[in-house]
Scaffold this motif. Structure first.
Motif, PDB file in Angstrom:
ATOM      1  N   ALA A   1       0.846  -1.200   0.000  1.00  0.00           N
ATOM      2  CA  ALA A   1       0.000   0.000   0.000  1.00  0.00           C
ATOM      3  C   ALA A   1       0.879   1.247   0.000  1.00  0.00           C
ATOM      4  CB  ALA A   1      -0.921   0.000   1.221  1.00  0.00           C
ATOM      5  N   ARG A   2       1.966   1.169   0.755  1.00  0.00           N
ATOM      6  CA  ARG A   2       2.890   2.294   0.831  1.00  0.00           C
ATOM      7  C   ARG A   2       3.585   2.517  -0.517  1.00  0.00           C
ATOM      8  NH1 ARG A   2       6.287   5.300   4.062  1.00  0.00           N
ATOM      9  NH2 ARG A   2       8.442   4.950   3.500  1.00  0.00           N
ATOM     10  N   ALA A   3       3.945   1.406  -1.173  1.00  0.00           N
ATOM     11  CA  ALA A   3       4.588   1.515  -2.488  1.00  0.00           C
ATOM     12  C   ALA A   3       3.652   2.213  -3.472  1.00  0.00           C
ATOM     13  CB  ALA A   3       4.960   0.123  -3.000  1.00  0.00           C
ATOM     14  N   LEU A   4       2.370   1.838  -3.441  1.00  0.00           N
ATOM     15  CA  LEU A   4       1.407   2.438  -4.369  1.00  0.00           C
ATOM     16  C   LEU A   4       1.213   3.920  -4.049  1.00  0.00           C
ATOM     17  CD1 LEU A   4      -1.129  -0.535  -4.504  1.00  0.00           C
ATOM     18  CD2 LEU A   4       0.303   0.267  -6.397  1.00  0.00           C
ATOM     19  N   ASP A   5       1.169   4.248  -2.765  1.00  0.00           N
ATOM     20  CA  ASP A   5       1.007   5.644  -2.357  1.00  0.00           C
ATOM     21  C   ASP A   5       2.234   6.473  -2.757  1.00  0.00           C
ATOM     22  OD1 ASP A   5       0.076   7.961  -1.209  1.00  0.00           O
ATOM     23  OD2 ASP A   5       0.612   7.406   0.833  1.00  0.00           O
ATOM     24  N   LEU A   6       3.418   5.891  -2.569  1.00  0.00           N
ATOM     25  CA  LEU A   6       4.644   6.589  -2.972  1.00  0.00           C
ATOM     26  C   LEU A   6       4.622   6.868  -4.468  1.00  0.00           C
ATOM     27  CD1 LEU A   6       7.348   4.583  -0.969  1.00  0.00           C
ATOM     28  CD2 LEU A   6       6.929   7.031  -0.743  1.00  0.00           C
ATOM     29  N   ARG A   7       4.195   5.844  -5.230  1.00  0.00           N
ATOM     30  CA  ARG A   7       4.204   6.001  -6.682  1.00  0.00           C
ATOM     31  C   ARG A   7       3.212   7.074  -7.114  1.00  0.00           C
ATOM     32  NH1 ARG A   7       3.227   1.055 -10.826  1.00  0.00           N
ATOM     33  NH2 ARG A   7       1.117   1.195 -10.010  1.00  0.00           N
ATOM     34  N   ALA A   8       2.081   7.168  -6.398  1.00  0.00           N
ATOM     35  CA  ALA A   8       1.061   8.148  -6.769  1.00  0.00           C
ATOM     36  C   ALA A   8       1.392   9.546  -6.246  1.00  0.00           C
ATOM     37  CB  ALA A   8      -0.296   7.691  -6.238  1.00  0.00           C
ATOM     38  N   GLY A   9       2.524   9.683  -5.531  1.00  0.00           N
ATOM     39  CA  GLY A   9       2.887  10.997  -4.988  1.00  0.00           C
ATOM     40  C   GLY A   9       1.973  11.420  -3.848  1.00  0.00           C
ATOM     41  N   GLY A  10       1.424  10.450  -3.107  1.00  0.00           N
ATOM     42  CA  GLY A  10       0.481  10.749  -2.013  1.00  0.00           C
ATOM     43  C   GLY A  10       1.188  11.130  -0.722  1.00  0.00           C
ATOM     44  N   ASP A  11       0.455  10.959   0.382  1.00  0.00           N
ATOM     45  CA  ASP A  11       0.952  11.328   1.709  1.00  0.00           C
ATOM     46  C   ASP A  11       2.304  10.711   2.041  1.00  0.00           C
ATOM     47  OD1 ASP A  11      -0.810  13.035   2.698  1.00  0.00           O
ATOM     48  OD2 ASP A  11      -1.852  11.617   4.023  1.00  0.00           O
ATOM     49  N   ALA A  12       2.420   9.393   1.747  1.00  0.00           N
ATOM     50  CA  ALA A  12       3.659   8.686   2.088  1.00  0.00           C
ATOM     51  C   ALA A  12       4.830   9.299   1.330  1.00  0.00           C
ATOM     52  CB  ALA A  12       3.537   7.202   1.758  1.00  0.00           C
ATOM     53  N   PHE A  13       4.573   9.707   0.075  1.00  0.00           N
ATOM     54  CA  PHE A  13       5.642  10.312  -0.717  1.00  0.00           C
ATOM     55  C   PHE A  13       6.087  11.633  -0.093  1.00  0.00           C
ATOM     56  CE2 PHE A  13       7.053  13.228  -4.066  1.00  0.00           C
ATOM     57  CZ  PHE A  13       8.202  12.554  -4.454  1.00  0.00           C
ATOM     58  N   GLU A  14       5.110  12.467   0.251  1.00  0.00           N
ATOM     59  CA  GLU A  14       5.429  13.776   0.855  1.00  0.00           C
ATOM     60  C   GLU A  14       6.229  13.599   2.143  1.00  0.00           C
ATOM     61  OE1 GLU A  14       2.146  16.344   1.704  1.00  0.00           O
ATOM     62  OE2 GLU A  14       1.459  16.219  -0.368  1.00  0.00           O
ATOM     63  N   ARG A  15       5.758  12.659   2.991  1.00  0.00           N
ATOM     64  CA  ARG A  15       6.379  12.462   4.295  1.00  0.00           C
ATOM     65  C   ARG A  15       7.807  11.924   4.145  1.00  0.00           C
ATOM     66  NH1 ARG A  15       3.562   8.418   6.013  1.00  0.00           N
ATOM     67  NH2 ARG A  15       1.809   9.691   6.649  1.00  0.00           N
ATOM     68  N   THR A  16       7.948  10.893   3.277  1.00  0.00           N
ATOM     69  CA  THR A  16       9.258  10.273   3.124  1.00  0.00           C
ATOM     70  C   THR A  16      10.262  11.257   2.529  1.00  0.00           C
ATOM     71  OG1 THR A  16       8.139   8.178   2.808  1.00  0.00           O
ATOM     72  CG2 THR A  16      10.442   8.241   2.197  1.00  0.00           C
ATOM     73  N   THR A  17       9.815  12.019   1.534  1.00  0.00           N
ATOM     74  CA  THR A  17      10.712  13.000   0.919  1.00  0.00           C
ATOM     75  C   THR A  17      11.172  14.013   1.964  1.00  0.00           C
ATOM     76  OG1 THR A  17       9.278  12.781  -0.990  1.00  0.00           O
ATOM     77  CG2 THR A  17      10.926  14.488  -1.102  1.00  0.00           C
ATOM     78  N   LEU A  18      10.217  14.466   2.773  1.00  0.00           N
ATOM     79  CA  LEU A  18      10.554  15.451   3.810  1.00  0.00           C
ATOM     80  C   LEU A  18      11.538  14.852   4.819  1.00  0.00           C
ATOM     81  CD1 LEU A  18       9.859  18.267   5.161  1.00  0.00           C
ATOM     82  CD2 LEU A  18       8.238  16.989   6.570  1.00  0.00           C
TER      83      LEU A  18
END
Ligand SMILES: [Zn+2]
Length: 409
Positions: free
Chosen positions: A204-221
């Motif tokens: 689920a996290r992989a899909l969220d990261l790929r879609a640029g969702g919350d997980a992507f924002e948080r991880t990038t930060l």
């Protein structure tokens, strides 16, 4: 592409799926314990148990109206309990007990899911024991499903009363194949290898990261802040503030959502009762419930940020120790190599320790994030400058955020 290519996270866990299906076929089990991250198949496992329990045909896989509503979480006999603060409170367990003795709304059974059941530990024994009573003498046809990320914390008596299904993080190759089987039209913000690495075994996290969702924002930060702190580009106080601001924003959003949900609940209760609840200043009143939701969201966000920061330090540690091939992810090596060669390289394990300690402290009731975060960032900055010696060595048994032993030999 056949439908078979798009397997859910549970089907990607062949051992867990087999244990679950065999146990479901044997029937009569009234308590399950599902351990692991939601995106590693836990949620699909809940759905499978709930369908098998509530489906009128008893199959749970016939795509009937009941099964379909279970999948959408809108079946009235599927009850989902989340802690309002950190812990499942004893009042919540009493509500569950009351619900369990009532008759099902539609069918012959009900399913009660308890999230964060690992909060039923020795510090919260009153709640744990109240639940244990129900598991020992199950009321009517009720199936309990306990979800836990860290089951070792739970009261052993609760654990021993449940059938435990372990859903470990998915292997990188499995995540990569699952992503490839779900083509996307949008351009992913990360290359595939980085995406898989950042997902840490959670589809689920992989899909969220790929879609640029919350997980992507948080991880990038989290990764950018870790890098800025390590290289001295940002001062510890600034990094602490950036982390606190993100937690605060998530907390405020959760409070607004909780307030709206309670208001919707009160719409259905008599006016007098609703008014009493709104003005109730006790721990059961509306204001306290909203505050607990906010606090839970703030600290959960901090824990997620800390997991991401720990993963960054883990990559650093891997490079510093020359084990890049199976830990470090493509795309991050070039950025991390100079840092790994700095005094921080051999101290990365101490940074992970400091992060873990901060996450643990954040959970205690009166922990103040505005004190914890500056202290954490100051310690991380000191490690980067080589001013603090490593607290323990790698052979002392470092662990990844997922709890793997890092036997780097
Ligand atoms: Zn069905």
């Amino acid at each position: 592409m056949s439908a078979h290519d798009q397997l859910g996270a549970l089907e990607l866990q062949p051992i867990a799926a087999r244990v679950l299906h065999e146990a479901l076929e044997r029937g009569t089990n009234h308590a399950w314990l599902l351990t692991g991250e939601p995106g590693a198949g836990t949620l699909e496992a809940v759905a499978a148990i709930a369908r098998a329990t509530l489906c009128p045909a008893g199959t749970g896989s016939d795509g009937c109206d009941t099964c379909e509503r279970v999948d959408r979480h809108v079946h009235p006999d599927l009850c989902w309990v989340k802690p309002e603060g950190f812990d499942l409170r004893v009042e919540q367990i009493h509500e569950v007990a009351a619900r369990a003795t009532r008759r099902p709304f539609e069918g012959h059974a009900q399913v009660i899911v308890l999230e964060d059941a690992d909060s039923l530990d020795s510090t919260n024994a009153e709640s744990g024991n109240a639940l244990l009573k129900m598991l020992e003498e199950p009321p009517g046809n009720v199936v309990f499903v306990l979800l836990a990320r860290r089951p070792a914390r739970m009261l052993a008596t609760l654990r021993s009363r449940s059938i435990e299904i372990r859903l470990p993080p998915l292997p990188d190759e499995t995540i990569a194949a699952a992503l490839a089987a779900r083509p996307t039209t949008t351009t992913a913000p990360l290359d595939n290898a980085t995406l898989v690495g950042w997902a840490r075994g959670d589809l689920a996290r992989a899909l969220d990261l790929r879609a640029g969702g919350d997980a992507f924002e948080r991880t990038t930060l989290a990764r950018a802040l870790s890098g800025a702190l390590a290289t001295g580009q940002r001062r510890p106080a600034e990094v602490a503030r950036a982390l606190a601001e993100r937690c605060e924003a998530v907390g405020a959003q959760a409070e607004a959502t909780a307030e709206a949900a309670i208001e919707a609940e009160l719409e259905r209760t008599p006016e007098k009762e609703a008014k009493r609840h709104r003005n109730d200043k006790s721990a059961d009143g509306m204001a306290a419930r909203v505050r607990r939701s906010g606090r839970r969201a703030r600290v959960s966000e901090l824990q997620a940020l800390i997991d991401d920061m720990s993963a960054w330090y883990l990559d650093l540690m891997a490079i510093a120790n020359g084990v890049t091939d199976h830990i470090c992810r493509a795309g991050t090596t070039a950025e991390l190599e100079p840092i790994a060669a700095s005094p921080l390289g051999p101290r990365a394990v101490a940074a992970i320790d400091a992060l873990e300690e901060c996450a643990l402290r954040a959970r205690t009731n009166n922990a103040d994030l505005n004190l914890l975060l500056p202290a954490l960032c100051a310690e991380l900055a000191s490690l980067a400058e080589g001013r603090v010696r490593s607290r323990r060595t790698i052979s002392g048994g470092a662990r990844t955020p997922q709890g793997y032993d890092l036997a780097l030999g």
